[in-house]
Design a protein around this motif. Structure first.
Motif, short mmCIF file in Angstrom:
data_model
loop_
_atom_site.label_atom_id
_atom_site.label_comp_id
_atom_site.label_asym_id
_atom_site.label_seq_id
_atom_site.Cartn_x
_atom_site.Cartn_y
_atom_site.Cartn_z
N LEU A 156 -24.70 27.18 -24.76
CA LEU A 156 -25.72 27.98 -24.08
C LEU A 156 -26.45 27.16 -23.03
O LEU A 156 -26.72 27.61 -21.92
CB LEU A 156 -26.73 28.53 -25.09
N ALA A 157 -26.75 25.91 -23.40
CA ALA A 157 -27.47 25.05 -22.46
C ALA A 157 -26.66 24.83 -21.19
O ALA A 157 -27.20 24.87 -20.07
CB ALA A 157 -27.80 23.72 -23.12
N ILE A 158 -25.35 24.64 -21.35
CA ILE A 158 -24.52 24.37 -20.16
C ILE A 158 -24.40 25.61 -19.28
O ILE A 158 -24.53 25.53 -18.05
CB ILE A 158 -23.13 23.87 -20.59
N VAL A 159 -24.21 26.76 -19.91
CA VAL A 159 -24.14 27.99 -19.10
C VAL A 159 -25.46 28.18 -18.36
O VAL A 159 -25.48 28.50 -17.16
CB VAL A 159 -23.83 29.21 -20.00
N ALA A 160 -26.57 27.94 -19.07
CA ALA A 160 -27.87 28.10 -18.42
C ALA A 160 -28.00 27.13 -17.25
O ALA A 160 -28.52 27.47 -16.18
CB ALA A 160 -28.99 27.87 -19.43
N LEU A 161 -27.50 25.92 -17.44
CA LEU A 161 -27.60 24.89 -16.39
C LEU A 161 -26.80 25.29 -15.15
O LEU A 161 -27.30 25.24 -14.02
CB LEU A 161 -27.07 23.57 -16.96
N ILE A 162 -25.55 25.70 -15.38
CA ILE A 162 -24.71 26.09 -14.24
C ILE A 162 -25.31 27.31 -13.53
O ILE A 162 -25.39 27.36 -12.30
CB ILE A 162 -23.26 26.39 -14.68
N ALA A 163 -25.77 28.27 -14.35
CA ALA A 163 -26.35 29.47 -13.75
C ALA A 163 -27.60 29.12 -12.94
O ALA A 163 -27.80 29.62 -11.84
CB ALA A 163 -26.68 30.49 -14.84
N THR A 164 -28.43 28.23 -13.50
CA THR A 164 -29.64 27.86 -12.78
C THR A 164 -29.31 27.22 -11.44
O THR A 164 -29.95 27.51 -10.42
CB THR A 164 -30.48 26.86 -13.62
N SER A 165 -28.28 26.36 -11.46
CA SER A 165 -28.00 25.70 -10.19
C SER A 165 -27.49 26.69 -9.16
O SER A 165 -27.82 26.59 -7.97
CB SER A 165 -27.02 24.54 -10.38
N SER A 166 -26.73 27.71 -9.61
CA SER A 166 -26.31 28.67 -8.58
C SER A 166 -27.45 29.59 -8.17
O SER A 166 -27.49 30.06 -7.04
CB SER A 166 -25.08 29.47 -9.01
N ILE A 167 -28.42 29.81 -9.07
CA ILE A 167 -29.60 30.59 -8.67
C ILE A 167 -30.39 29.81 -7.62
O ILE A 167 -30.87 30.37 -6.63
CB ILE A 167 -30.48 30.92 -9.89
N LEU A 168 -30.49 28.50 -7.82
CA LEU A 168 -31.22 27.67 -6.84
C LEU A 168 -30.53 27.72 -5.49
O LEU A 168 -31.17 27.91 -4.45
CB LEU A 168 -31.31 26.23 -7.33
N LEU A 169 -29.20 27.57 -5.54
CA LEU A 169 -28.43 27.63 -4.30
C LEU A 169 -28.65 28.97 -3.60
O LEU A 169 -28.85 29.05 -2.40
CB LEU A 169 -26.95 27.44 -4.62
#
Ligand SMILES: Nc1ncnc2c1ncn2[C@@H]1O[C@H](COP(=O)(O)OP(=O)(O)OP(=O)(O)O)[C@@H](O)[C@H]1O
Ligand SMILES: [Mg+2]
Lengths: 289, 346
Positions: free
Chosen positions: B323-336
């Motif tokens: 869950l943490a990794i999915v959240a991390l990847i998703a957050t970075s694409s939200i930032l982008l």
């Protein structure tokens, strides 16, 4: 305002409209020098135009002169925009459109021939839209968009074009300190003048304007009209308008359309004071039913 | 209450009572959904947190995050209960030969960590999303900008719609038949990438098309009227504005690609693999190796081995990390995405 450009009004002659492959065959009937007198730039002959099966233009013939402002007037749906968009082939973008009979010539070249490069045509025949459409980029990027497409990278040249175009569109004083801010931050009238500046940045010969003031308040409208007067010395301008006063104020020639037909085409003064056709008279005097 | 008789005084009407009941029904339904979601997250968070974090400094269980899975050995030694991973236990027996006689219990995959699974999942997500975005955006551009509506295009759209409804196990079998067997890629990253990419392709295409449609016509016409070609227009004046929307869709895709087990279990996932993906002889081998992956690891430790308290720790710990990794990847694409959005606003 800017002094007229040193180059002749037809920068490269009609041959440049054609694709390079066939260009050598076409000889250019060159104009003599940069005389500010007039000559026809666009010749429309017996044009029929269709959206799919429905015919929008019937047998239109008229010629449009350089250094003149030509106004298209007529009730809604009579085909003014359609004809205007034929002149730089923007109708190509709509599925199922076709030119039936007739032809449109720009400097003698039939623009609907397969050997005509539509990209080249649109560089020469620019367009300003009814709904101002600055790109969501900076003012500077908006103006240089066309030149960048042509591969111009030289910063000094771009800077110079930006200033010249913005001055040409009477916008320079208002935006010179915020060239790198978004073009969408401007007021409606400024946005429309930005679009005009963007169009003249690529040095077209003809500028087509489709109801450029319809979304503007009277003050902004007056500015754009004034601008049109200034641009006349360098360009051939075609303007579609629903505003009779505007047509009367800023055009030299007026064409009245009704139901896809050209009813009358004459000097603006004659159209408004002494129309030959009763329909024209009814329309310009506001008694249209 | 004073019974004043002004015309707006409230009195109980059936319509108002129904209004109240309906309002509460909707509200309770929302709370119920919220409660379910919270229960799932809290469960994984607390149980998994116990595996991933620890009370002693440095508070994070780095072994779990940075090592490969090992077998766990549990035995009684000098009156105390000892738990040891595979390697540790072997060293221990060398030092203490008498330990060989001690009765030990062993539990597979219950010691060490899940580092290879983390690496595998990240590689699978990046590769498959790259392929899906490339193919998906190209297809969306073709469908939305170039293709003229006709029977063929309608058929293509129908196919895309249907593809979205295909169960992931079918994609897994397709990938196995196509990439693993027919192309002879074996169980490999490459096969997994394409299988997962095909699975999210419908989502990416549909969402990309929507984003392209949302770009006003005026931008296209304005650009074309300045003498741009169609491709110049798309590249400079359409795609940049559509990109935030396309990325939003890909965020959904990321969660799906990272989480699905069925498509990778025949195509890319190994139950266990000692070597890490970058540990290859020729660089081309990189693409043709299988990897461990988090969802598949969860599947293996929760259904393929005997269950006990030790495997449970691994299960929840892995779910937590996942869950943490999915959240991390998703957050970075939200930032982008928000970065791009701020650049091009209209
Ligand atoms: N994309 C299209 N597809 C089909 N028919 C069209 C399309 N655009 C315009 N028409 C039709 O062509 C005719 C002329 O339309 P056009 O837009 O040229 O009128 P107009 O004179 O510009 O009107 P307005 O003053 O309202 O802008 C109308 O009957 C219209 O319905
Ligand atoms: Mg119109």
């Amino acid at each position: 305002m800017e002094p007229p450009a040193a180059t002749s009004p037809g920068p490269a002659g009609p041959a440049s409209l054609r694709r390079p492959a066939t260009a050598p065959g076409a000889t250019a009937p060159t104009q003599a020098g940069a005389v500010p007198t007039t000559h026809p730039v666009i010749d429309i002959e017996n044009l029929d135009f269709y959206y799919g099966a429905s015919q929008a233009l019937h047998d239109i013939s008229l010629s449009i002169d350089h250094h003149r402002v030509t106004a298209f007037i007529g009730p809604s749906g009579c085909g003014k925009s359609t004809l205007l968009r034929c002149l730089n082939r923007m109708n190509d973008l709509i599925d199922g459109t076709r030119v039936g009979r007739g032809r449109i010539r720009v400097h003698g070249v039939d623009i609907n021939q397969p050997d005509v490069d539509v990209i080249e045509l649109r560089k020469r025949v620019g367009m300003v839209f009814q709904k101002s459409n600055p790109f969501p980029k900076s003012i500077y990027e908006n103006i240089t968009y066309g030149l960048r497409l042509q591969g111009v990278k030289d910063k000094a040249r771009l800077d110079e074009v930006v200033e010249r175009s913005l001055r040409g569109a009477a916008l320079w004083e208002e935006v010179k300190d915020r060239l790198h801010e978004s073009g969408l931050g401007l007021s409606g009238g400024q946005q429309q003048r930005l679009c005009i500046a963007r169009a003249i940045a690529v040095e077209p010969e003809v500028i087509l304007m489709d109801e450029p003031c319809s979304a503007l308040d009277p003050v902004a409208t007056a500015k754009v009209e004034e601008l049109i007067q200034d641009l006349r010395s360098k360009y051939c301008i075609v303007i579609v308008t629903h505003n009779m006063q505007q047509a009367a104020r800023c055009s030299d020639r007026t064409a009245f359309f009704y139901l896809g037909r050209l009813i009358e085409y004459a000097d603006t003064r004659d159209i408004f004071t002494n129309p030959a056709n009763p329909q024209t008279e009814a329309y310009v005097s506001g008694r249209f039913g | 209450m004073s019974a004043s008789l002004h015309p707006f005084r409230s009195h109980s009407q059936p319509a108002r009572r129904i209004e109240g009941v309906i309002f509460w029904a909707f509200r309770l339904a929302t709370y119920f959904v919220l409660a379910c979601g919270l229960a799932v997250f809290a469960n994984i968070f607390f149980k998994g947190g116990a595996t991933v974090f620890q009370a002693r400094a440095p508070f994070v269980n780095f072994t779990f995050l940075t090592e490969a899975p090992e077998s766990l050995y549990v035995f009684e030694w000098q009156g105390r209960k000892v738990e040891m991973g595979d390697r540790e236990f072997r060293e221990f027996r060398e030092r203490n030969p008498e330990a060989a006689k001690v009765k030990t219990e062993s539990y597979v995959y219950s010691a060490g960590g899940i580092f290879p699974c983390i690496v595998g999942t990240v590689l699978l997500v990046i590769g498959s999303m790259a392929i899906a975005l490339l193919l998906g955006v190209c297809a969306a551009i073709y469908l939305n900008e170039y293709a003229r509506d006709g029977r063929f295009i309608r058929f293509v759209r129908l196919a895309i719609l249907n593809l979205a409804g295909v169960p992931s196990i079918v994609f897994g079998l397709f990938g196995f038949g196509m990439f693993v067997i027919f192309f002879g890629w074996n169980v490999s990253l490459l096969a997994g990438w394409f299988t997962l990419a095909f699975m999210v392709l419908p989502v990416v295409i549909t969402a990309s098309e929507e984003s392209l449609k949302a770009v006003p016509r005026g931008f296209r016409e304005g650009s074309l009227a300045l003498g741009a070609t169609k491709w110049q227009t798309i590249r400079k004046n359409v795609l940049p504005y559509a990109m935030p929307g396309i990325l939003t869709s890909s965020i959904l895709g990321i969660a799906r690609v990272a989480g699905e087990t069925a498509p990778i279990m025949f195509t890319a996932a190994y139950v266990v693999r000692d070597k890490l993906p970058w540990d290859v002889e020729r660089s081309l081998d990189f693409f043709f190796q299988g990897v461990m992956a988090l969802p598949y690891h969860i599947y293996v430790v929760s259904s393929k081995i005997p269950q006990n308290e030790y495997t449970e720790k691994v299960q929840y710990g892995t779910a937590f990390v996942f869950l943490a990794i999915v959240a991390l990847i998703a957050t970075s694409s939200i930032l982008l995405r928000s970065h791009l959005r701020n650049r091009y606003k209209w």
